[in-house]
Design a protein around this motif. Structure first.
Motif, short mmCIF file in Angstrom:
data_model
loop_
_atom_site.label_atom_id
_atom_site.label_comp_id
_atom_site.label_asym_id
_atom_site.label_seq_id
_atom_site.Cartn_x
_atom_site.Cartn_y
_atom_site.Cartn_z
N GLU A 213 9.55 -16.27 -10.93
CA GLU A 213 10.86 -16.31 -10.74
C GLU A 213 10.93 -15.65 -9.22
OE1 GLU A 213 15.32 -14.07 -11.66
OE2 GLU A 213 13.23 -13.94 -12.79
N LEU A 214 11.53 -16.14 -8.15
CA LEU A 214 11.75 -15.38 -6.95
C LEU A 214 13.01 -14.63 -6.81
CD1 LEU A 214 10.34 -15.26 -4.23
CD2 LEU A 214 11.62 -17.40 -3.60
N LYS A 215 12.96 -13.29 -6.83
CA LYS A 215 14.18 -12.53 -6.80
C LYS A 215 14.21 -12.21 -5.09
CE LYS A 215 14.87 -9.83 -10.28
NZ LYS A 215 14.63 -8.56 -11.22
N GLU A 216 15.32 -12.78 -4.64
CA GLU A 216 15.40 -12.62 -3.21
C GLU A 216 16.50 -11.30 -2.86
OE1 GLU A 216 16.64 -16.26 -1.29
OE2 GLU A 216 14.29 -16.69 -1.09
N VAL A 217 16.16 -10.47 -1.97
CA VAL A 217 17.33 -9.56 -1.37
C VAL A 217 17.96 -10.35 -0.23
CG1 VAL A 217 17.58 -7.45 -0.33
CG2 VAL A 217 15.89 -7.63 -2.12
N LYS A 218 19.17 -10.41 -0.46
CA LYS A 218 20.11 -11.06 0.28
C LYS A 218 20.23 -10.32 1.86
CE LYS A 218 20.83 -14.30 -2.60
NZ LYS A 218 20.11 -15.66 -2.52
N LEU A 219 20.48 -11.15 3.02
CA LEU A 219 20.54 -10.45 4.29
C LEU A 219 21.92 -10.18 4.61
CD1 LEU A 219 17.86 -12.76 6.45
CD2 LEU A 219 17.43 -10.62 4.98
N LYS A 220 21.93 -9.64 5.72
CA LYS A 220 23.50 -9.43 6.16
C LYS A 220 23.71 -9.32 7.62
CE LYS A 220 23.39 -4.22 5.86
NZ LYS A 220 24.05 -3.04 5.58
N GLU A 221 24.71 -9.74 7.98
CA GLU A 221 24.82 -9.82 9.48
C GLU A 221 24.47 -8.31 10.38
OE1 GLU A 221 27.96 -10.68 13.09
OE2 GLU A 221 28.57 -11.08 10.99
N GLY A 222 23.50 -8.53 11.34
CA GLY A 222 22.86 -7.30 11.81
C GLY A 222 21.88 -6.76 11.30
N TYR A 223 21.48 -6.98 10.13
CA TYR A 223 20.19 -6.56 9.36
C TYR A 223 19.64 -7.68 8.55
CZ TYR A 223 17.31 -3.19 6.79
OH TYR A 223 16.40 -2.34 6.26
N TYR A 224 18.40 -8.13 9.33
CA TYR A 224 17.98 -9.59 9.03
C TYR A 224 16.66 -9.53 8.39
CZ TYR A 224 21.72 -11.15 12.16
OH TYR A 224 22.98 -11.10 12.70
N VAL A 225 16.25 -8.43 7.64
CA VAL A 225 15.06 -8.11 7.06
C VAL A 225 15.19 -7.64 5.54
CG1 VAL A 225 13.55 -8.03 9.03
CG2 VAL A 225 14.72 -5.92 8.00
N MET A 226 14.38 -7.37 4.93
CA MET A 226 14.53 -6.93 3.51
C MET A 226 14.94 -5.60 3.29
SD MET A 226 11.83 -7.15 0.17
CE MET A 226 10.73 -5.80 0.93
N ASP A 227 15.95 -5.05 2.71
CA ASP A 227 16.27 -3.71 2.53
C ASP A 227 15.37 -3.14 1.45
OD1 ASP A 227 17.59 -1.32 2.01
OD2 ASP A 227 19.55 -2.00 2.17
N PRO A 228 14.39 -2.14 1.88
CA PRO A 228 13.49 -1.67 0.82
C PRO A 228 14.46 -1.03 -0.28
CG PRO A 228 12.87 -0.91 3.18
CD PRO A 228 14.35 -1.54 3.28
N ALA A 229 15.24 -0.32 -0.34
CA ALA A 229 16.06 0.00 -1.44
C ALA A 229 16.77 -0.67 -2.33
CB ALA A 229 17.25 1.05 -0.67
N LYS A 230 17.36 -1.90 -1.60
CA LYS A 230 17.75 -3.00 -2.53
C LYS A 230 16.68 -3.69 -3.31
CE LYS A 230 21.99 -3.81 0.02
NZ LYS A 230 22.72 -4.82 0.65
N ALA A 231 15.48 -3.83 -2.49
CA ALA A 231 14.27 -4.35 -3.16
C ALA A 231 13.78 -3.60 -4.61
CB ALA A 231 13.17 -4.53 -2.31
N VAL A 232 13.71 -2.55 -4.23
CA VAL A 232 13.40 -1.64 -5.32
C VAL A 232 14.46 -1.62 -6.62
CG1 VAL A 232 12.91 0.86 -6.12
CG2 VAL A 232 11.84 -0.14 -3.97
N GLU A 233 15.65 -1.71 -6.38
CA GLU A 233 16.34 -1.86 -7.33
C GLU A 233 16.46 -3.09 -8.23
OE1 GLU A 233 20.50 -1.76 -5.64
OE2 GLU A 233 20.35 0.19 -4.98
N MET A 234 15.79 -4.14 -7.35
CA MET A 234 15.53 -5.42 -8.07
C MET A 234 14.15 -5.71 -8.95
SD MET A 234 16.76 -7.95 -5.41
CE MET A 234 17.09 -9.51 -6.18
N VAL A 235 13.37 -4.48 -8.78
CA VAL A 235 12.21 -4.33 -9.65
C VAL A 235 12.45 -4.31 -11.10
CG1 VAL A 235 10.12 -3.16 -9.82
CG2 VAL A 235 10.85 -3.88 -7.58
N ASP A 236 11.78 -4.93 -11.93
CA ASP A 236 11.84 -4.68 -13.50
C ASP A 236 10.41 -4.74 -13.87
OD1 ASP A 236 11.20 -7.47 -13.87
OD2 ASP A 236 13.18 -7.69 -13.95
N GLU A 237 10.31 -4.60 -15.45
CA GLU A 237 8.96 -4.65 -15.93
C GLU A 237 8.14 -5.93 -15.67
OE1 GLU A 237 9.15 -3.99 -20.16
OE2 GLU A 237 10.73 -5.61 -20.54
#
Length: 502
Positions: free
Chosen positions: A177-201
Motif C-alpha cells: 500500500e502506498l500512503k502519500e502525504v499530500k502537497l499544498k500550494e507553496g510546499y511541494y515536498v513531503m512534510d516530515p511531521a505528516k509522514a511520521v503521523e501516517m506511519v503504523d506497525e
C-alpha cells in the motif's frame, strides 16, 4: 548520398540508396519484410525517421545525461558487446562495478572500513534500484512479523505525493500500500511531521526524496529521522528510512557537504542514485547501496554457476550491457571530487542565471528552490490569457523541449514549466532560451483573451432562436472577430519556417 560500390567480373555495379526501389516502396511497419535490403538502405531509412526526434541537448525535460567526452564514448563503443552478467568471462568489468559501489558508499558515508566491501549493486536505473530496495524492506518486515506471530499480509510504505512514478510501480507490482502525504500550494515536498503521523506497525519504510522531480527541492531527511526515531521509541517499532537520491545523490555531497541526509543518519538503511543523471553517464545505469549486510536479506540474493563460477546476483533482470558501468568508473577517476564539484557549481550558476532572467520578465513566479537540484520550475502569475501548456507547445518551434505539468494532490491547480540544467546546458543556451521565451510571450500577449467554447455556443443558439433562422445564424461580432483572429494567428504561425533550432 550513400553509395555502395561492388566489383564483379570487371563490371562495376552502383547502388544508390535514394534511387533504389527501397526508397520508393514502403516497407511494412509491423511485420518483418519478406526480403533483405542493402545495409546502406536500411541505415538511411532508420536514420531518416530518427531525424524527426527531438534534439537530446535541447531536451530540458530530462535529467538524463546527453553528452560525454569522446574518450568515454570510445570506451562505451569498445565494450558495448560485453554482457554485464558474465562475471567470470569479464572479471575486470565486475571489479570496476565493485569499485563504483564502494566509491559511492564512501561518498554517502556508509559505515564501511577501508578494508571492507560495501553492499550494493549496479542497476539499469533508479527504478530498478528502488524496486530492489523496496523488496529488501518488505522481506525484512515480513520476517520480523512472522517471528512475532503477527499478520504480515498488509505492508505499506509512506512517501510524499511528489514521488516519481517508479514508487507507484513498486507498490502495485509487489502489493504494498502506498500512503502519500499530500502537497499544498507553496510546499511541494513531503512534510516530515505528516509522514511520521501516517506511519503504523505495517509500514516497511518511509521514503524521502533528495531532489524532487517536480521542483528539485531536497526533503528534510534529518528532521524526518529525528521525528521517526522518537516515534519508534514510543511504539517499540523500528521503521527505517530509504532515501531516493536519484537526482540529488551526486549533487549534495559536492555542493552541500554539511547536509545530513545519508548514512550519517542511523535510520537510513538504503539509498539509490542515478548514474545516468548527475552521475554524468548516458542512460542505463543506477545504483543502490545498503547500510550494511544485515539490511539486505540473503534470501533475495541468487547464486548461479553455469557461467563458469559461483556468482551472486540481485537484480530484476539478467543480461544487460556493461558499457554504462565502465563509463561510470571512467567519470569517477577522470573527474574526481574536484571535477564533480566544479561541474555541479557550474550547473547551479546557470540555473541561477536562468532563474533571474525568467523572473525579470515579470510574468512568472519561481516555484523551485535554490537549495536542491539545479533546475528552474516556474508558473504564470496570470494564467487567464494563456497557459504554460501553450508556452511549452510554442517553444517547440525553436527546438526547445520544456515540459509543462500540474502538481500532484492537493496542489493540482498549480501548473508549471520546468527546465533541468545539465552539464551541457551552457550560459549561452540559457540566454537563448530566455530570449525565445520572451518571443513566445510577446506572440501570446497579442492573442485576444481566451473565449469559452461553451459560452460561444450558447451565444450562437440564442442568436439563432431570436432570428428564427437556424440555417443562417447571426453570431455576435465579437465572437466572429475572436475566432478569426485566433485562426489567423495559428495559420500565420504554421506558415512560418522553423527558426532557431540548433
Amino acid at each position: 548520398m550513400v553509395v555502395t560500390t561492388t566489383m564483379s567480373d570487371s563490371e562495376e555495379y552502383l547502388h544508390c540508396t535514394f534511387a533504389s526501389r527501397y526508397a520508393r516502396t514502403s516497407l511494412p511497419r509491423f511485420k518483418i519484410p519478406e526480403g533483405s535490403i542493402p545495409k546502406e538502405a536500411a541505415y538511411q531509412i532508420v536514420n531518416d525517421e530518427l531525424m524527426l526526434d527531438g534534439n537530446p541537448r535541447l531536451n530540458l525535460a530530462s535529467f538524463v545525461t546527453t553528452w560525454m567526452e569522446p574518450e568515454c564514448d570510445k570506451l562505451i563503443m569498445d565494450s558495448i558487446n560485453k554482457n554485464y552478467v558474465d562475471m567470470d568471462e569479464y572479471p575486470v568489468t565486475t571489479e570496476l562495478q565493485n569499485r563504483c559501489v564502494n566509491m559511492i558508499a564512501h561518498l554517502f558515508h556508509a559505515p564501511v572500513g577501508d578494508d571492507e566491501t560495501a553492499i550494493g549493486v549496479g542497476t539499469v536505473g533508479s527504478s530498478e534500484a528502488i524496486m530492489l530496495a523496496g523488496l529488501a524492506f518488505k522481506r525484512k518486515w515480513q520476517a520480523k512479523r512472522k517471528a512475532q506471530g503477527k499478520p504480515y499480509d498488509n505492508p505499506n510504505i509512506v512517501t510524499g505525493a511528489n514521488v516519481q512514478v517508479c514508487w507507484e510501480k513498486f507498490a502495485r507490482y509487489f502489493e504494498v500500500e502506498l500512503k502519500e502525504v499530500k502537497l499544498k500550494e507553496g510546499y511541494y515536498v513531503m512534510d516530515p511531521a505528516k509522514a511520521v503521523e501516517m506511519v503504523d506497525e505495517n509500514t516497511i519504510c518511509v521514503a524521502a526524496i533528495l531532489g524532487s522531480t517536480l521542483t528539485g527541492e531536497f526533503e528534510d531527511v534529518k528532521l524526518l529521522s529525528e521525528l521517526l526515531t522518537e516515534k519508534n521509541k514510543e511504539t517499540g517499532w523500528d521503521t527505517p528510512i530509504h532515501v531516493d537520491a536519484a537526482s540529488g545523490g551526486f549533487i549534495a555531497p559536492f555542493l552541500f557537504p554539511e547536509l545530513e541526509w545519508d548514512f550519517r543518519l542511523p535510520l537510513v538503511k538504503s539509498i539509490n542514485v542515478s548514474g545516468h543523471k548527475y552521475g554524468l553517464v548516458y542512460a542505463g545505469v543506477g545504483w543502490v547501496i545498503w547500510r550494511n549486510k544485515d539490511d539486505l536479506p540473503e534470501e533475495l540474493v541468487f547464486h548461479i554457476n553455469y557461467l563458469g563460477s559461483d556468482q551472486p546476483t540481485f537484480t530484476l533482470n539478467f543480461s544487460k550491457g556493461s558499457c554504462q558501468i565502465i563509463a561510470q568508473y571512467y567519470q569517477f577517476i577522470r573527474l574526481g571530487f574536484e571535477g564533480y564539484k566544479s561541474i555541479m557549481e557550474n550547473c547551479m550558476a546557470n540555473a541561477r542565471l536562468l532563474r533571474e532572467e525568467i523572473a525579470k520578465t515579470g510574468q512568472f513566479e519561481i516555484v523551485s528552490k535554490e537549495f536542491g537540484v539545479p533546475l528552474v520550475a516556474f508558473a504564470l502569475k496570470d494564467p487567464s490569457r494563456y497557459t504554460v501548456f501553450q508556452i511549452s507547445e510554442s517553444l517547440r518551434r525553436f527546438g526547445w523541449i520544456v515540459p509543462a505539468y500540474t502538481m500532484p494532490p492537493d496542489a493540482e491547480h498549480i501548473a508549471v514549466l520546468r527546465v533541468v540544467i545539465r552539464e551541457d546546458f551552457s550560459h549561452t543556451l540559457a540566454e537563448r532560451l530566455v530570449s525565445d521565451i520572451q518571443k513566445v510571450l510577446k506572440e501570446l500577449d497579442e492573442l485576444p483573451p481566451r473565449v469559452s467554447t461553451k459560452a460561444a455556443h450558447v451565444s450562437v443558439v440564442a442568436d439563432e432562436t431570436q432570428s428564427g433562422n437556424v440555417d443562417q445564424p447571426h453570431l455576435k461580432k465579437s465572437d466572429v472577430e475572436t475566432q478569426k483572429e485566433i485562426s489567423n494567428y495559428w495559420r500565420r504561425i504554421s506558415d512560418k519556417k522553423t527558426s532557431g533550432v540548433c
